[in-house]
Design an enzyme around this catalytic site. Structure first.
Site, PDB file in Angstrom:
ATOM      1  N   LYS A  15      53.998  78.534 -20.427  1.00 23.31           N
ATOM      2  CA  LYS A  15      55.403  78.759 -20.062  1.00 23.31           C
ATOM      3  C   LYS A  15      56.323  78.194 -21.149  1.00 23.31           C
ATOM      4  CE  LYS A  15      54.623  78.520 -15.060  1.00 23.31           C
ATOM      5  NZ  LYS A  15      55.155  77.974 -13.800  1.00 23.31           N
ATOM      6  N   TYR A  43      56.190  87.249  -9.903  1.00 28.84           N
ATOM      7  CA  TYR A  43      56.559  86.266  -8.873  1.00 28.84           C
ATOM      8  C   TYR A  43      57.121  86.962  -7.626  1.00 28.84           C
ATOM      9  CZ  TYR A  43      55.851  82.296 -12.075  1.00 28.84           C
ATOM     10  OH  TYR A  43      55.304  81.334 -12.903  1.00 28.84           O
ATOM     11  N   PHE A  71      65.208  78.964  -5.269  1.00 31.69           N
ATOM     12  CA  PHE A  71      65.022  78.541  -6.657  1.00 31.69           C
ATOM     13  C   PHE A  71      64.697  79.716  -7.597  1.00 31.69           C
ATOM     14  CE2 PHE A  71      60.853  77.888  -4.566  1.00 31.69           C
ATOM     15  CZ  PHE A  71      60.027  78.663  -5.379  1.00 31.69           C
ATOM     16  N   ARG A 121      42.304  76.651 -12.245  1.00 34.52           N
ATOM     17  CA  ARG A 121      43.272  76.104 -11.264  1.00 34.52           C
ATOM     18  C   ARG A 121      43.051  74.601 -11.085  1.00 34.52           C
ATOM     19  NH1 ARG A 121      47.902  78.696  -9.183  1.00 34.52           N
ATOM     20  NH2 ARG A 121      47.585  77.729  -7.156  1.00 34.52           N
ATOM     21  N   THR A 161      51.263  72.373  -8.103  1.00 38.97           N
ATOM     22  CA  THR A 161      52.466  73.017  -8.657  1.00 38.97           C
ATOM     23  C   THR A 161      53.472  71.992  -9.172  1.00 38.97           C
ATOM     24  OG1 THR A 161      52.136  74.827  -7.074  1.00 38.97           O
ATOM     25  CG2 THR A 161      54.310  74.662  -8.117  1.00 38.97           C
ATOM     26  N   ARG A 189      49.069  69.725 -15.499  1.00 36.86           N
ATOM     27  CA  ARG A 189      50.397  69.402 -14.975  1.00 36.86           C
ATOM     28  C   ARG A 189      50.532  67.899 -14.722  1.00 36.86           C
ATOM     29  NH1 ARG A 189      50.599  74.572 -10.858  1.00 36.86           N
ATOM     30  NH2 ARG A 189      51.576  76.074 -12.277  1.00 36.86           N
ATOM     31  N   ASN A 234      56.590  73.375 -15.243  1.00 33.29           N
ATOM     32  CA  ASN A 234      55.235  72.844 -15.021  1.00 33.29           C
ATOM     33  C   ASN A 234      54.176  73.415 -15.989  1.00 33.29           C
ATOM     34  OD1 ASN A 234      55.033  75.338 -13.890  1.00 33.29           O
ATOM     35  ND2 ASN A 234      54.527  74.639 -11.826  1.00 33.29           N
ATOM     36  N   HIS A 236      51.083  78.725 -16.110  1.00 34.98           N
ATOM     37  CA  HIS A 236      50.725  79.496 -14.921  1.00 34.98           C
ATOM     38  C   HIS A 236      49.228  79.758 -14.988  1.00 34.98           C
ATOM     39  CE1 HIS A 236      50.443  82.719 -11.964  1.00 34.98           C
ATOM     40  NE2 HIS A 236      49.701  83.349 -12.861  1.00 34.98           N
ATOM     41  N   GLU A 263      47.092  90.446 -12.628  1.00 35.28           N
ATOM     42  CA  GLU A 263      47.861  89.767 -13.685  1.00 35.28           C
ATOM     43  C   GLU A 263      47.328  90.119 -15.082  1.00 35.28           C
ATOM     44  OE1 GLU A 263      47.843  85.630 -12.513  1.00 35.28           O
ATOM     45  OE2 GLU A 263      49.180  86.022 -10.823  1.00 35.28           O
TER      46      GLU A 263
HETATM   47  P1  TYD Z   1      53.678  79.073  -6.931  1.00 36.54           P
HETATM   48  O1  TYD Z   1      53.067  80.431  -7.110  1.00 36.54           O
HETATM   49  O2  TYD Z   1      53.966  78.617  -5.530  1.00 36.54           O
HETATM   50  O3  TYD Z   1      52.813  77.904  -7.624  1.00 36.54           O
HETATM   51  P2  TYD Z   1      51.744  77.886  -8.805  1.00 36.54           P
HETATM   52  O4  TYD Z   1      52.465  78.130 -10.117  1.00 36.54           O
HETATM   53  O5  TYD Z   1      51.161  76.497  -8.737  1.00 36.54           O
HETATM   54  O6  TYD Z   1      50.725  78.965  -8.519  1.00 36.54           O
HETATM   55  O7  TYD Z   1      55.067  79.029  -7.721  1.00 36.54           O
HETATM   56  C1  TYD Z   1      55.233  79.719  -8.923  1.00 36.54           C
HETATM   57  C2  TYD Z   1      56.195  78.949  -9.787  1.00 36.54           C
HETATM   58  O8  TYD Z   1      57.456  78.860  -9.154  1.00 36.54           O
HETATM   59  C3  TYD Z   1      55.792  77.499 -10.025  1.00 36.54           C
HETATM   60  O9  TYD Z   1      54.793  77.361 -11.005  1.00 36.54           O
HETATM   61  C4  TYD Z   1      57.112  76.906 -10.424  1.00 36.54           C
HETATM   62  C5  TYD Z   1      58.097  77.654  -9.547  1.00 36.54           C
HETATM   63  N1  TYD Z   1      58.473  76.879  -8.347  1.00 36.54           N
HETATM   64  C6  TYD Z   1      59.665  76.160  -8.370  1.00 36.54           C
HETATM   65  O10 TYD Z   1      60.397  76.172  -9.376  1.00 36.54           O
HETATM   66  N2  TYD Z   1      60.015  75.434  -7.263  1.00 36.54           N
HETATM   67  C7  TYD Z   1      59.230  75.364  -6.151  1.00 36.54           C
HETATM   68  O11 TYD Z   1      59.594  74.683  -5.161  1.00 36.54           O
HETATM   69  C8  TYD Z   1      58.004  76.096  -6.143  1.00 36.54           C
HETATM   70  C9  TYD Z   1      57.089  76.068  -4.935  1.00 36.54           C
HETATM   71  C10 TYD Z   1      57.660  76.850  -7.260  1.00 36.54           C
END
Ligand code: TYD
Length: 154
Positions: free
Chosen positions: A9, A49, A57, A85, A91, A102, A112, A115, A126
């Site tokens: 990212k 997403y 957010f 993972r 996350t 992370r 973070n 992805h 994907e």
């Molecule tokens: P998600 O698919 O829930 O998590 P992951 O990346 O661990 O699979 O969320 C996608 C992205 O959305 C996450 O990496 C960062 C962003 N995000 C936020 O900015 N705030 C939040 O509260 C959450 C849950 C995700």
């Protein structure tokens, strides 16, 4: 062997962390099946997403993911989706365990670092979303016998 998708990212790009993180995946024995740099746009991010478009957010996430080019990568290995993972961590970087990517490099929910695909259905969709078929390479390093046993490579 299984394939998964990783995105470095903008938080990884801007903080010059790509090399350190790529090294972790290579040290683990994962094979780079595809890799390239791209600029994400709103259309592809709304697909990627889709499960988050209604979240408060989401506009900030969209903006953050378009701040700089990103590197997309397809990694291959035994149980690669779960392995990557586990290496990625929770996350929210503040809750991710030390030793995870992370946990070691992020202090944010949004910023973070990477992805990583969460399940086989997502990984397949994907990889198709970000790579043309000719950009994914079916190759195996010659030292793979020292990464896995013959049973594990079946
Ligand atoms: P998600 O698919 O829930 O998590 P992951 O990346 O661990 O699979 O969320 C996608 C992205 O959305 C996450 O990496 C960062 C962003 N995000 C936020 O900015 N705030 C939040 O509260 C959450 C849950 C995700």
């Amino acid at each position: 062997m299984e394939k998964t998708l990783v995105i470095f990212k903008p938080s990884a790009m801007e903080r010059s962390l790509v090399g350190q993180i790529l090294t972790r995946f290579q040290q683990k024995g994962l094979i780079i099946a595809g890799i390239k740099m791209i600029q994400l746009d709103e259309k592809i991010l709304r697909e990627h997403y889709a499960h988050l478009v209604d979240k408060s957010f989401f506009p900030l996430l969209l903006k953050s993911m378009m701040t700089s080019p990103v590197i997309v990568m397809c990694l291959e290995g035994k149980d690669a989706i779960n392995v990557v993972r586990l290496m990625t961590g929770a996350t929210n970087g503040r809750e991710a365990l030390p030793g995870t990517i992370r946990g070691d490099f992020a202090s944010s929910n949004q910023e973070n670092i990477i992805h990583a695909s969460s399940c086989p259905e997502d990984a397949e969709a994907e990889i198709k979303r970000f790579f043309a078929p000719g950009e994914i390479f079916e190759w195996k390093p010659v030292n793979l016998n020292f990464v896995y046993s013959p049973l594990e490579m079946a």
